[in-house]
Motif scaffolding. Structure first.
Motif, PDB file in Angstrom:
ATOM      1  N   VAL A  51       0.821  -1.217   0.000  1.00 11.83           N
ATOM      2  CA  VAL A  51       0.000   0.000   0.000  1.00 11.83           C
ATOM      3  C   VAL A  51       0.853   1.264   0.000  1.00 11.83           C
ATOM      4  CG1 VAL A  51      -1.998  -1.102   1.079  1.00 11.83           C
ATOM      5  CG2 VAL A  51      -0.231  -0.088   2.542  1.00 11.83           C
ATOM      6  N   HIS A  52       2.162   1.112  -0.205  1.00 11.63           N
ATOM      7  CA  HIS A  52       3.023   2.283  -0.320  1.00 11.63           C
ATOM      8  C   HIS A  52       2.872   2.921  -1.699  1.00 11.63           C
ATOM      9  CE1 HIS A  52       6.012   0.917   3.040  1.00 11.63           C
ATOM     10  NE2 HIS A  52       4.810   1.212   3.501  1.00 11.63           N
ATOM     11  N   GLU A  53       3.139   4.214  -1.779  1.00 15.36           N
ATOM     12  CA  GLU A  53       3.188   4.880  -3.072  1.00 15.36           C
ATOM     13  C   GLU A  53       4.271   4.222  -3.927  1.00 15.36           C
ATOM     14  OE1 GLU A  53       1.234   7.166  -4.272  1.00 15.36           O
ATOM     15  OE2 GLU A  53       0.038   7.419  -2.444  1.00 15.36           O
ATOM     16  N   GLU A  54       4.060   4.221  -5.236  1.00 10.96           N
ATOM     17  CA  GLU A  54       4.953   3.510  -6.148  1.00 10.96           C
ATOM     18  C   GLU A  54       6.415   3.909  -5.955  1.00 10.96           C
ATOM     19  OE1 GLU A  54       5.166   0.430  -8.951  1.00 10.96           O
ATOM     20  OE2 GLU A  54       3.403   1.246  -7.944  1.00 10.96           O
ATOM     21  N   ALA A  55       6.667   5.207  -5.886  1.00 10.87           N
ATOM     22  CA  ALA A  55       8.054   5.676  -5.761  1.00 10.87           C
ATOM     23  C   ALA A  55       8.677   5.218  -4.456  1.00 10.87           C
ATOM     24  CB  ALA A  55       8.102   7.196  -5.867  1.00 10.87           C
ATOM     25  N   GLU A  56       7.887   5.222  -3.375  1.00  5.09           N
ATOM     26  CA  GLU A  56       8.392   4.782  -2.081  1.00  5.09           C
ATOM     27  C   GLU A  56       8.674   3.290  -2.086  1.00  5.09           C
ATOM     28  OE1 GLU A  56       9.140   6.753   0.754  1.00  5.09           O
ATOM     29  OE2 GLU A  56       9.061   8.162  -0.930  1.00  5.09           O
ATOM     30  N   ALA A  57       7.779   2.526  -2.690  1.00  7.23           N
ATOM     31  CA  ALA A  57       7.983   1.080  -2.780  1.00  7.23           C
ATOM     32  C   ALA A  57       9.236   0.764  -3.596  1.00  7.23           C
ATOM     33  CB  ALA A  57       6.764   0.414  -3.401  1.00  7.23           C
ATOM     34  N   GLU A  58       9.432   1.474  -4.687  1.00 10.62           N
ATOM     35  CA  GLU A  58      10.615   1.260  -5.531  1.00 10.62           C
ATOM     36  C   GLU A  58      11.897   1.522  -4.745  1.00 10.62           C
ATOM     37  OE1 GLU A  58      10.926   0.498  -8.875  1.00 10.62           O
ATOM     38  OE2 GLU A  58       8.807   0.246  -9.319  1.00 10.62           O
ATOM     39  N   LYS A  59      11.894   2.573  -3.947  1.00 11.01           N
ATOM     40  CA  LYS A  59      13.067   2.898  -3.143  1.00 11.01           C
ATOM     41  C   LYS A  59      13.387   1.770  -2.170  1.00 11.01           C
ATOM     42  CE  LYS A  59      14.760   6.327   0.213  1.00 11.01           C
ATOM     43  NZ  LYS A  59      14.419   7.565   0.968  1.00 11.01           N
ATOM     44  N   THR A  60      12.359   1.243  -1.530  1.00  6.21           N
ATOM     45  CA  THR A  60      12.573   0.144  -0.591  1.00  6.21           C
ATOM     46  C   THR A  60      13.083  -1.104  -1.308  1.00  6.21           C
ATOM     47  OG1 THR A  60      10.868   0.967   0.915  1.00  6.21           O
ATOM     48  CG2 THR A  60      11.440  -1.368   1.095  1.00  6.21           C
ATOM     49  N   LEU A  61      12.499  -1.411  -2.456  1.00 10.04           N
ATOM     50  CA  LEU A  61      12.936  -2.587  -3.214  1.00 10.04           C
ATOM     51  C   LEU A  61      14.398  -2.472  -3.620  1.00 10.04           C
ATOM     52  CD1 LEU A  61       9.786  -3.083  -5.461  1.00 10.04           C
ATOM     53  CD2 LEU A  61      10.485  -4.521  -3.537  1.00 10.04           C
ATOM     54  N   ASP A  62      14.820  -1.302  -4.026  1.00 11.16           N
ATOM     55  CA  ASP A  62      16.228  -1.104  -4.403  1.00 11.16           C
ATOM     56  C   ASP A  62      17.147  -1.329  -3.207  1.00 11.16           C
ATOM     57  OD1 ASP A  62      15.490  -0.530  -6.992  1.00 11.16           O
ATOM     58  OD2 ASP A  62      15.565   1.649  -6.738  1.00 11.16           O
ATOM     59  N   LEU A  63      16.733  -0.857  -2.040  1.00  9.63           N
ATOM     60  CA  LEU A  63      17.538  -1.059  -0.837  1.00  9.63           C
ATOM     61  C   LEU A  63      17.617  -2.537  -0.453  1.00  9.63           C
ATOM     62  CD1 LEU A  63      16.303   1.970   1.311  1.00  9.63           C
ATOM     63  CD2 LEU A  63      18.663   1.589   0.547  1.00  9.63           C
ATOM     64  N   LEU A  64      16.501  -3.256  -0.597  1.00 12.92           N
ATOM     65  CA  LEU A  64      16.508  -4.690  -0.301  1.00 12.92           C
ATOM     66  C   LEU A  64      17.493  -5.422  -1.195  1.00 12.92           C
ATOM     67  CD1 LEU A  64      12.669  -5.402   0.033  1.00 12.92           C
ATOM     68  CD2 LEU A  64      14.326  -5.290   1.903  1.00 12.92           C
ATOM     69  N   ALA A  65      17.482  -5.086  -2.470  1.00 13.14           N
ATOM     70  CA  ALA A  65      18.401  -5.725  -3.416  1.00 13.14           C
ATOM     71  C   ALA A  65      19.847  -5.409  -3.050  1.00 13.14           C
ATOM     72  CB  ALA A  65      18.085  -5.273  -4.832  1.00 13.14           C
ATOM     73  N   GLU A  66      20.107  -4.156  -2.702  1.00 15.75           N
ATOM     74  CA  GLU A  66      21.475  -3.753  -2.335  1.00 15.75           C
ATOM     75  C   GLU A  66      21.934  -4.467  -1.069  1.00 15.75           C
ATOM     76  OE1 GLU A  66      23.978   0.255  -0.979  1.00 15.75           O
ATOM     77  OE2 GLU A  66      21.938   0.450  -1.778  1.00 15.75           O
ATOM     78  N   ALA A  67      21.031  -4.613  -0.104  1.00 17.93           N
ATOM     79  CA  ALA A  67      21.389  -5.224   1.177  1.00 17.93           C
ATOM     80  C   ALA A  67      21.417  -6.748   1.117  1.00 17.93           C
ATOM     81  CB  ALA A  67      20.407  -4.777   2.253  1.00 17.93           C
ATOM     82  N   GLY A  68      20.899  -7.350   0.059  1.00 15.02           N
ATOM     83  CA  GLY A  68      20.868  -8.807  -0.048  1.00 15.02           C
ATOM     84  C   GLY A  68      19.848  -9.464   0.850  1.00 15.02           C
ATOM     85  N   VAL A  69      18.744  -8.762   1.118  1.00 19.38           N
ATOM     86  CA  VAL A  69      17.686  -9.290   1.985  1.00 19.38           C
ATOM     87  C   VAL A  69      16.793 -10.246   1.200  1.00 19.38           C
ATOM     88  CG1 VAL A  69      15.654  -8.675   3.360  1.00 19.38           C
ATOM     89  CG2 VAL A  69      17.710  -7.237   3.447  1.00 19.38           C
ATOM     90  N   ALA A  70      16.469 -11.388   1.769  1.00 19.79           N
ATOM     91  CA  ALA A  70      15.516 -12.326   1.177  1.00 19.79           C
ATOM     92  C   ALA A  70      14.147 -12.101   1.801  1.00 19.79           C
ATOM     93  CB  ALA A  70      15.963 -13.765   1.395  1.00 19.79           C
TER      94      ALA A  70
END
Length: 440
Positions: free
Chosen positions: A270-289
Motif C-alpha cells: 500500500v506504499h506509493e509507487e516511488a516509495e515502494a521502488e526505493k525500498t525494493l532497491d535497498l533490499l536488493a542492495e542489502a541482499g535481503v531475502a
C-alpha cells in the motif's frame, strides 16, 4: 495419500516416464524456467544415481512406470510457528483480527505451554509435514521469559530426534518494543540462548520510537555471535509502516555479512509507487531475502466485521524477483488464532500462492519458492533433484503444473532415502487430551 508405486520403493528402483521440472535439477542450465522434461530416474541404495532421458533402457529389476507423473524434490518450509500450532480447538480467535490473535495466543501460552503440551503439538505438526513431503522447516519460537527457558531446550531435543526426517531451524521471536524496557539485558540473554542452540536471531518489527537504535542492537547481537537474522516485518496495511526499509538501511550501514530474511512485509503493498521502488532497491542492495505468507496474510489483513475485504495483504513478490531478490512462500501459522487452517502442506501453500499472488501465466520457476530458494537460505541440502544425493522425492499422479495446481490434494507418494514412507496423516483426535476448551 495412497502409494503410486504399487509395491512401494525399497531403496533401489528405476522410475521411468517421469516428468521433472528442469529448474529443480541441480546443475541444469535450461533457458526456459517453466520447462518440464520427460525423464527416467535411477535410484540405488537410497540415492538418486542418475536422471536420464525418458526411455533409456535400464536393465534393472524394480522398474516403475510413472506414466508421466510429476516428480519433485522434498520441499522446504521457511517460515512456520510450531509452538503455536493446533491450539485453535481450545483457544480460537474471537473475531479473526490480528489483535484478537495476539491476545488469544498470549492467554493460551500463559495457561498451557508446558513442555508436555508443546511436544505433543509440535510432533503432531512435524508428522503432518513429513507425510506431505517436507524435509526442512524453520520455525519461529516465542521467546519472552519465562517461555524461552521451556521452549528452546525442548526444541533442541525435538530437532535431534527428528534429524533423520526433517532438518529443523529455530528463530527467536519477540516484539521489538521489548527493547524499550530491559532491552540490553534481555537481548544479551536471548541471543546467547539462540547461539547455544545453533538458531537464528529474530524479532517482530514495527514502528516504535528509536526503531533504528533497536534494530542496530539486534543486528549487533547477531554479528557478535555469528548468527543470521529473520524478522517479522510490517504485518499490517498501514502505509506508515516502513521498518522493512529501516532493516535494509541498517544492514547496509553496518555491513552485515550474514543472511537476512524478512517475512510478511504487507504494508509495502500500500506504499506509493516511488516509495515502494526505493525500498525494493535497498533490499536488493542489502541482499535481503523475502518470505511471503499468503494464506495467513489473507486471513488476517483487511478484516473488518460485516465488510468484504478489499486487499490481499501480500507483498510485492514479482517486483522483488525482478530485482534478483530471493523470494519464498511458506506455511506460517497452522490451526491457531493467527490462521485457523492449514496442515504444513507446501503443495497446498504453493497452489494457494499461485492463485493469490498470480504466480502463473507463465508458471515459470515459481516452484523454487518452496524448494531450492528456501533451501539455499537455510543452507540445507534439499529442494533440488541432485544425482548422488539421497533420493528424497515426491511422486504425483498429476502430470502437469495445471493438473497439480488444480488438484493439490491429489495422489502423491513421498520417498525418503529411496524408501516409500507411510504417508498416513496423524488424526486430530491425538490432541484431544490437550484441548481444554473445545470449540467449533
Amino acid at each position: 495419500m495412497g502409494h503410486i508405486l504399487n509395491a512401494g520403493l525399497h531403496g533401489s528402483g528405476y522410475l521411468k516416464n517421469a516428468t521433472v521440472p528442469a529448474c529443480l535439477i541441480a546443475g541444469n542450465d535450461d533457458e526456459n524456467p517453466d520447462n518440464l522434461i520427460a525423464a527416467d530416474l535411477e535410484i540405488s541404495q537410497g540415492k538418486l544415481v542418475r536422471i536420464l532421458p525418458a526411455g533409456t533402457p535400464s536393465g534393472l529389476h524394480g522398474t516403475f512406470d510413472l506414466d508421466g507423473g510429476l516428480v519433485l524434490p522434498t520441499l522446504v518450509d521457511l517460515h512456520t510457528h510450531l509452538d503455536k500450532g493446533h491450539i485453535w480447538p481450545r483457544k480460537a480467535n474471537p473475531d479473526g483480527s490480528f489483535q484478537g490473535a495476539l491476545e488469544a495466543v498470549g492467554a493460551d501460552r500463559t495457561a498451557n505451554w508446558s513442555a508436555v503440551d508443546l511436544r505433543a503439538r509440535m510432533e503432531f505438526a512435524l508428522k503432518s509435514a513429513y507425510a506431505h513431503g517436507t524435509s526442512a522447516i524453520r520455525t519461529h519460537l516465542d521467546s519472552l521469559p519465562p517461555q524461552d527457558s521451556v521452549t528452546w531446550p525442548l526444541f533442541s531435543e525435538i530437532r535431534a530426534e527428528w534429524a533423520d526426517r526433517i532438518d529443523l531451524q529455530g528463530v527467536c521471536l519477540f516484539g521489538i518494543d521489548r527493547l524499550l524496557e530491559d532491552g540490553r539485558i534481555y537481548l544479551s540473554c536471548i541471543a546467547d540462548r539462540v547461539a547455544a542452540a545453533g538458531g537464528v536471531m529474530g524479532a517482530v518489527t514495527y514502528m516504535v520510537p528509536n526503531i533504528d537504535m533497536h534494530l542496530e542492537a539486534v543486528f549487533r547481537a547477531a554479528m557478535e555471535r555469528g548468527l543470521d537474522l529473520d524478522f517479522h516485518v510490517d504485518e499490517t496495511l498501514n502505509p506508515a509502516a516502513v521498518t522493512l526499509r529501516h532493516i535494509a538501511e541498517t544492514a547496509i550501514r553496518l555491513g552485515f555479512e550474514g543472511k537476512i530474511v524478512c517475512g510478511h512485509c504487507c504494508s509495502l503493498s500500500v506504499h506509493e509507487e516511488a516509495e515502494a521502488e526505493k525500498t525494493l532497491d535497498l533490499l536488493a542492495e542489502a541482499g535481503v531475502a523475502i518470505v511471503s505468507l499468503p494464506m495467513c496474510n489473507m486471513y488476517l489483513q483487511d478484516r473488518q466485521a460485516g465488510r468484504t475485504p478489499r486487499r490481499r495483504g501480500v507483498t510485492l513478490l514479482h517486483e522483488m524477483r525482478a530485482r534478483g531478490i530471493p523470494v519464498s512462500v511458506a506455511s506460517d501459522n497452522t490451526r491457531d488464532p493467527f490462521y485457523a487452517y492449514g496442515d504444513l502442506d507446501l503443495v497446498e501453500v504453493y497452489a494457494q500462492a499461485t492463485r493469490i499472488l498470480h504466480l502463473d501465466h507463465p508458471i515459470a520457476d515459481w516452484i523454487s519458492s518452496v524448494s531450492s530458494t528456501p533451501a539455499d537460505i537455510m543452507n540445507v541440502p534439499h529442494g533440488r533433484l541432485r544425482p548422488g544425493a539421497p533420493a528424497d522425492l515426491i511422486l504425483f499422479r498429476a502430470r502437469t503444473w495445471n493438473e497439480l495446481l488444480s488438484r493439490p490434494a491429489g495422489p502423491r507418494e513421498v520417498i525418503r532415502g529411496g524408501y516409500s514412507i507411510d504417508s498416513k496423516l496423524p488424526d486430530y483426535r491425538e490432541l484431544d487430551h490437550l484441548m481444554l476448551e473445545r470449540q467449533a
